[in-house]
Design a protein around this motif. Structure first.
Motif, PDB file in Angstrom:
ATOM      1  N   UNK A  80      64.122  15.621  60.908  1.00 15.64           N
ATOM      2  CA  UNK A  80      63.236  16.483  61.690  1.00 15.64           C
ATOM      3  C   UNK A  80      62.765  15.758  62.944  1.00 15.64           C
ATOM      4  N   UNK A  81      62.317  14.495  62.793  1.00 12.26           N
ATOM      5  CA  UNK A  81      61.822  13.748  63.951  1.00 12.26           C
ATOM      6  C   UNK A  81      62.914  13.453  64.960  1.00 12.26           C
ATOM      7  N   UNK A  82      64.116  13.152  64.487  1.00 15.59           N
ATOM      8  CA  UNK A  82      65.216  12.861  65.401  1.00 15.59           C
ATOM      9  C   UNK A  82      65.604  14.105  66.193  1.00 15.59           C
ATOM     10  N   UNK A  83      65.516  15.273  65.562  1.00 14.44           N
ATOM     11  CA  UNK A  83      65.965  16.512  66.202  1.00 14.44           C
ATOM     12  C   UNK A  83      64.849  17.270  66.912  1.00 14.44           C
ATOM     13  N   UNK A  84      63.675  16.694  67.061  1.00 14.12           N
ATOM     14  CA  UNK A  84      62.597  17.374  67.777  1.00 14.12           C
ATOM     15  C   UNK A  84      63.005  17.768  69.198  1.00 14.12           C
TER      16      UNK A  84
END
Length: 89
Positions: A80-84
């Motif tokens: 989730x954090x990488x794809x923000x």
């Protein structure tokens, strides 16, 4: 964000939550059925007799499955954090 993305992300989140709850719920169900059969066979209808074994077995299941649970949660959160930046577009 498209409606398909939001639905897919919600589906993935719900699947993860259900998968994380499955080991404890399964153990609780199995122990509950076993204790209920024992209670029916012996005609002992004590509430603590069904409650305490389930709590202890669920806690033991949590201890054994905790590394797998944490690995799944960390992987999902990292994704989730990488794809923000992709989500904001």
């Amino acid at each position: 964000m498209t409606p398909e993305f939001v639905i897919g992300f919600a589906r993935q989140s719900i699947e993860l939550a259900l998968m994380l709850a499955l080991p404890m719920l399964g153990v609780g169900l199995a122990v509950g059925v076993f204790v209920s059969v024992i209670q029916a066979a012996t005609q002992i209808q004590e509430m603590t007799l069904s409650f305490i074994p389930k709590i202890v077995s669920i806690f033991i299941a949590l201890l054994f499955s905790f590394p797998w649970l944490m690995e799944r949660m960390v992987t999902f959160t990292r994704d989730v954090f990488i794809n923000i930046p992709n989500y904001v577009r």
